[in-house]
Design an enzyme around this catalytic site. Structure first.
Site, short mmCIF file in Angstrom:
data_model
loop_
_atom_site.label_atom_id
_atom_site.label_comp_id
_atom_site.label_asym_id
_atom_site.label_seq_id
_atom_site.Cartn_x
_atom_site.Cartn_y
_atom_site.Cartn_z
N GLU A 134 0.78 -1.24 0.00
CA GLU A 134 0.00 0.00 0.00
C GLU A 134 0.81 1.29 0.00
OE1 GLU A 134 -2.91 -0.48 3.17
OE2 GLU A 134 -4.04 -1.91 1.95
N GLU A 250 -5.40 -8.15 -1.01
CA GLU A 250 -6.15 -7.96 0.25
C GLU A 250 -7.59 -7.63 -0.08
OE1 GLU A 250 -4.75 -5.15 3.18
OE2 GLU A 250 -2.70 -5.96 3.18
C1 BGC Z 1 -3.07 -3.41 7.33
C2 BGC Z 1 -3.94 -3.79 8.49
C3 BGC Z 1 -5.38 -3.43 8.23
C4 BGC Z 1 -5.81 -3.95 6.87
C5 BGC Z 1 -7.20 -3.50 6.54
C6 BGC Z 1 -3.60 -3.99 6.07
O1 BGC Z 1 -2.77 -3.68 5.00
O2 BGC Z 1 -1.78 -3.87 7.57
O3 BGC Z 1 -3.48 -3.19 9.67
O4 BGC Z 1 -6.21 -4.01 9.20
O5 BGC Z 1 -4.92 -3.53 5.86
O6 BGC Z 1 -7.27 -2.11 6.56
#
Ligand code: BGC
Length: 311
Positions: A134, A250
């Site tokens: 990210e 993700e």
């Molecule tokens: C972060 C987490 C977060 C998730 C959803 C991940 O990339 O490391 O801390 O809960 O994204 O936002």
């Protein structure tokens, strides 16, 4: 599709092991055991994504060495995955200072990749590298594109063909894709993260200011579902035009949402990703979004069903 299909690793269905090696402190990853890797393999996943907060466990001065004991922990987790025939995506997570001041931390970031790449150069193709989780503001797309090319060049000196994963600025969102400049490298998979609508998936998230205001946000109408399809299709079209594979690295809904809506969103995103030919990794195994209940050592059945279609 061209040779992108043939040369990059097929990641299939995966899950991120959040809250283990992506935290500060000497006990990072302390709860992680062989039985967790067994649970992932036995459920039918193909891939484990291992988020690692290297920056909390490495020197801030040249030659920016990563702590030896932390490296041992990462090694163990990598081995636990590979030994079970799971692909392992080794990620650089939470390198926030790099996003805050890219020029100042460039050398440290490249030194990190040099160490990771050399350490794992002899490991099988099941291990993949993910350059940076990210990337976000104030780092610009231009700065990130430049850093990505530099990091990939460092990796390629010791790992000429290993699958490398990289995504765009704006927190790896679909909206960032148009600004991503991809190095000419066929062993590169593009990653996106999908949490839309954010006010739904992140309602009440303790680490976000004001997320309590979103509590009670619902999801599930036909137009809500259509929006998911449209956004993922846009990402897919971007990748098709460039002959690139996509990894939905993700996606997930936090535990403040009722299980019915949570699993319905997860099932739709997963099904759309697969229909569009993306591999994926759910966020995550055992934290606030967890598909697995660490206390009971058991899967949350509706989420497992949404992800893998098994009871
Ligand atoms: C972060 C987490 C977060 C998730 C959803 C991940 O990339 O490391 O801390 O809960 O994204 O936002």
């Amino acid at each position: 599709m061209g040779d992108a299909q043939a040369t990059t690793r097929e990641l299939g269905r995966g899950i991120s092991l959040g809250g283990a090696l992506d935290v500060d402190g000497d006990d990072a990853g302390g709860w992680l055991h062989e039985r967790h890797f067994d649970a992932v393999r036995d459920a039918g996943f193909d891939t484990i994504r291992l988020p690692v907060k290297w920056s909390a466990h490495m020197a801030t001065r040249r030659p920016y060495l990563v702590d030896a004991s932390f490296l041992d922990r990462v090694d163990r987790a990598v081995e636990c995955g590979l030994r079970r025939d799971l692909n392992v995506v080794l990620d650089v997570h939470h390198f926030d200072e790099l996003c805050a001041e890219p020029d100042r931390h460039r050398e440290r970031f490249l030194a990190l990749w040099s160490q990771i790449a050399q350490r794992y150069a002899g490991v099988g193709a099941g291990l993949c590298f993910e350059t940076l989780n990210e990337p976000h503001e104030p780092m610009t797309a231009r700065e990130w594109n430049d850093l990505l090319a530099a990091a990939l060049a460092v990796i390629r000196t010791s790992n000429p063909t290993r699958t490398v994963i990289a995504g765009p600025v704006l927190w790896n969102t679909v909206g960032g894709l148009p600004s991503l400049r991809l190095p000419d490298d066929r062993n590169l998979i593009v990653t996106i993260h999908y949490y839309s609508p954010f006010e739904f998936t992140h309602q009440g998230a303790s680490w976000l200011e004001d997320a309590d205001r979103w509590l009670g946000t619902t999801w599930g109408t036909e137009s809500d579902r259509a929006r998911v399809r449209t956004e993922l299709a846009r990402a897919s079209a971007w990748a098709r035009d460039r002959d690139r594979r996509l990894f939905l690295g993700e996606f997930g809904v936090c535990a403040n949402v009722g299980m019915a809506a949570r699993s319905a969103w997860t099932a739709l995103v997963r099904a759309e990703a697969e229909r569009l030919g993306m591999s994926w990794a759910y966020w995550d195994f055992g934290t606030d979004f967890g598909a697995f209940d660490l206390t009971r050592h058991a899967w949350r059945a509706p989420l497992r069903e949404a992800l893998l279609g098994t009871g």
